[in-house]
Each structure stands twice: as structure tokens, then as C-alpha cells.
Design a protein around this motif. Structure first.
Motif, PDB file in Angstrom:
ATOM      1  N   PRO A   1       0.788  -1.102   0.057  1.00  0.00           N
ATOM      2  CA  PRO A   1       0.120  -0.163   0.032  1.00  0.00           C
ATOM      3  C   PRO A   1       0.819   1.251   0.126  1.00  0.00           C
ATOM      4  O   PRO A   1       2.051   1.124   0.724  1.00  0.00           O
ATOM      5  N   CYS A   2       0.421   2.476  -0.676  1.00  0.00           N
ATOM      6  CA  CYS A   2       1.379   3.285  -0.855  1.00  0.00           C
ATOM      7  C   CYS A   2       1.235   4.195   0.600  1.00  0.00           C
ATOM      8  O   CYS A   2       2.224   4.946   1.097  1.00  0.00           O
ATOM      9  N   GLY A   3       0.284   4.072   1.547  1.00  0.00           N
ATOM     10  CA  GLY A   3       0.327   4.523   2.845  1.00  0.00           C
ATOM     11  C   GLY A   3       1.353   4.161   3.701  1.00  0.00           C
ATOM     12  O   GLY A   3       1.642   4.997   4.741  1.00  0.00           O
ATOM     13  N   VAL A   4       1.987   3.010   3.373  1.00  0.00           N
ATOM     14  CA  VAL A   4       3.184   2.772   4.154  1.00  0.00           C
ATOM     15  C   VAL A   4       4.522   3.260   3.628  1.00  0.00           C
ATOM     16  O   VAL A   4       5.529   2.880   4.318  1.00  0.00           O
TER      17      VAL A   4
ATOM     18  N   GLN B   1       5.992  13.572   1.296  1.00  0.00           N
ATOM     19  CA  GLN B   1       4.464  13.816   1.908  1.00  0.00           C
ATOM     20  C   GLN B   1       4.341  13.067   3.122  1.00  0.00           C
ATOM     21  O   GLN B   1       3.983  13.841   4.088  1.00  0.00           O
ATOM     22  N   ALA B   2       4.961  11.882   3.331  1.00  0.00           N
ATOM     23  CA  ALA B   2       4.998  11.325   4.621  1.00  0.00           C
ATOM     24  C   ALA B   2       5.581  12.090   5.747  1.00  0.00           C
ATOM     25  O   ALA B   2       5.315  12.435   6.955  1.00  0.00           O
TER      26      ALA B   2
ATOM     27  N   ASP C   1       6.033   6.495  -9.686  1.00  0.00           N
ATOM     28  CA  ASP C   1       4.736   7.416  -9.987  1.00  0.00           C
ATOM     29  C   ASP C   1       3.589   6.866  -9.241  1.00  0.00           C
ATOM     30  O   ASP C   1       3.118   5.620  -9.669  1.00  0.00           O
ATOM     31  N   LEU C   2       2.935   7.750  -8.261  1.00  0.00           N
ATOM     32  CA  LEU C   2       2.183   7.084  -7.408  1.00  0.00           C
ATOM     33  C   LEU C   2       0.530   7.558  -8.185  1.00  0.00           C
ATOM     34  O   LEU C   2       0.611   8.193  -8.879  1.00  0.00           O
ATOM     35  N   PRO C   3      -0.457   7.072  -7.345  1.00  0.00           N
ATOM     36  CA  PRO C   3      -1.608   7.286  -7.985  1.00  0.00           C
ATOM     37  C   PRO C   3      -2.031   8.586  -7.989  1.00  0.00           C
ATOM     38  O   PRO C   3      -1.581   9.243  -6.926  1.00  0.00           O
TER      39      PRO C   3
ATOM     40  N   GLU D   1       7.171  10.413  -6.376  1.00  0.00           N
ATOM     41  CA  GLU D   1       7.681  10.491  -5.005  1.00  0.00           C
ATOM     42  C   GLU D   1       8.783   9.659  -4.798  1.00  0.00           C
ATOM     43  O   GLU D   1       9.058   8.941  -5.492  1.00  0.00           O
ATOM     44  N   ARG D   2       9.607  10.365  -3.959  1.00  0.00           N
ATOM     45  CA  ARG D   2      10.909   9.603  -3.696  1.00  0.00           C
ATOM     46  C   ARG D   2      10.623   8.712  -2.468  1.00  0.00           C
ATOM     47  O   ARG D   2       9.943   9.262  -1.520  1.00  0.00           O
TER      48      ARG D   2
END
Length: 255
Positions: free
Chosen positions: A103-106, A111-112, A246-248, A253-254
């Protein structure tokens, strides 16, 4: 492209894309020269068994956490390798086949870093935001994760990786192994650029304005820090592991 261009890009606010991969390749070339010069074995990161066991345990804990967050890691496992720890496939994977899904969230992203509960507000501050690009935001986030004792930070190499990089070699060793090449100038310039970021941004701005958040002091209750050694570690971890994705939503993002 010449080797000097790789290092020059690291010092600039270079565009995203395949920059990280280029720097990884240049780093491997430098390590190859170093190994040949000192006639050392193939492995460049010599971990003692206790350190390997601790990192392996942390990696397994990290995988469990990722699975709980919805990651599909059924085809891979982590095990010791020539360079420390490696990710291995459990079976042959067809061309274009999926290795794992996460998941992109982890992901650790710029941005995190901006959303982080401890350092995010400071990094978003208008007096600081324009001084940091995505790379430095992720590096600062790595320092924070290390201070928190995260399983990801615990699974990474320690000072052995930092010490293997040319910019951190003693000056005499740099002269012996890199003298007469453009790499000597580039290694020293990279260290000066890193030191400048530490002095001008970490110390004079972040630590000066938020001393309790960006402290360089360590203690038993708070082992991590935002000191020079911690920055060198996070910088080495970033440039040995970061990729552009390339994220959604179309953002690059790095991580």
C-alpha cells in the motif's frame, strides 16, 4: 554521461525520474574501485552475527507489520546476503510478473515527512519549506524514524555502510585510493555539501527554532538524534535505497 555529472546532480535540485538509479550505479562503480584497491572480498558490509540476527529479526517484524497493513509479500523473504540482508523470491517469477504489492500509505515519502506527527509541522513552516526538496524531507524523516526505533530503521545497515562511502573516508585514505582521479574532488565536494546542509539547515534553522524536536543530544530514553552522525546515516540510507515512483494521482514521489 560522465561520473562527475552524477555527483554534481546530487548537489543540485535535480529533476526527478531516474536520478536515484543513476546515483546508485555510480556508487556501485566507486565501491568496485575501493574493493579492488584494498583487495577485499566481494562483501563490502561485514556484519557480525549478532548484528545480522538483530537486523533479520527487525526485518521479519517489518514484514509482519506490512502484511497487517495489507501488503502481499507471499512470494518473497528476507535473508542474509553478501552485502548484508537481501530480499529473495521464493520461486521463479515470470517476466513482468508481480513480485510483491505494498500500500502507498506505508511508503516513506516526502509527503509522509510533511504529514509526520513530530516533524511535519516544522517542515511545512513557510520559513523552512522552500529550503528543502523532496530528498531532504525523506532524509529528515529517516532520522526521525530511527529516533523512534521503527522496525524499518532497525532493519537497515548501521555505520558500516556510511564508512564504506568515499565521502566519509579519512583524507589520507581518499588520497591513497582516489588520488589522481576526479572522484577525489567529487567525494570531498559531496561531504562539504552534506556538512553545509547540516550546519546551515539542521543546526542554524531547525534546531535553533525547534530545539526540543531537532535535538542533537542522545539519551537512554531517546537514543536517536538529529546530529551529524545521524544525518550521515540517513543520507547513506536514502541514496542506497531511494527510488522514484509514479504514485496514484500522477505524482512522482521519492521513497
Amino acid at each position: 554521461m560522465k561520473m562527475r555529472d552524477f555527483w554534481d546532480r546530487e548537489k543540485m535540485h535535480a529533476p526527478q525520474g531516474n536520478l536515484t538509479w543513476i546515483l546508485m550505479i555510480s556508487g556501485l562503480s566507486i565501491m568496485k574501485r575501493y574493493r579492488e584497491a584494498v583487495e577485499s572480498p566481494v562483501s563490502t558490509l561485514r556484519l557480525d552475527p549478532p548484528a545480522t540476527a538483530l537486523r533479520t529479526a527487525a526485518s521479519e517484524s517489518l514484514l509482519r507489520t506490512l502484511r497487517m497493513e495489507g501488503a502481499d509479500l507471499s512470494l518473497i523473504h528476507i535473508a542474509p546476503s553478501a552485502g548484508g540482508l537481501g530480499v529473495f523470491a521464493d520461486s521463479d517469477i515470470a517476466s513482468s510478473g508481480e513480485v510483491f504489492r505494498c500500500p502507498c500509505g506505508v511508503l516513506l515519502t516526502a509527503q509522509a515527512a510533511l504529514d509526520d506527527a513530530i516533524i511535519g509541522e516544522q517542515l511545512r513552516d513557510s520559513r523552512v519549506a522552500h529550503l528543502l526538496d523532496d530528498r531532504w524531507r525523506v532524509i529528515l524523516l529517516l532520522m526521525q524514524r530511527r529516533r523512534e526505533g521503527s522496525t524499518y530503521a532497525a532493519s537497515l545497515p548501521g555505520s558500516e555502510l556510511v564508512e564504506s562511502l568515499p565521502l566519509h573516508w579519512p583524507e589520507q585514505e581518499q588520497m591513497e585510493l582516489l588520488g589522481g582521479t576526479t572522484l577525489l574532488r567529487q567525494a570531498r565536494a559531496s561531504r562539504l555539501a552534506l556538512r553545509s546542509f547540516y550546519d546551515d539547515i539542521v543546526c542554524d534553522i531547525l534546531a535553533a527554532r525547534w530545539p526540543h524536536t531537532f535535538t542533537a543530544e542522545e539519551s537512554e530514553k531517546r537514543p536517536g538524534s538529529f546530529g551529524w552522525d545521524a544525518l550521515c546515516w540517513a543520507h547513506a540510507m536514502f541514496w542506497s535505497r531511494a527510488i522514484g515512483l509514479d504514485l496514484p494521482g500522477g505524482r512522482c514521489e521519492r521513497t
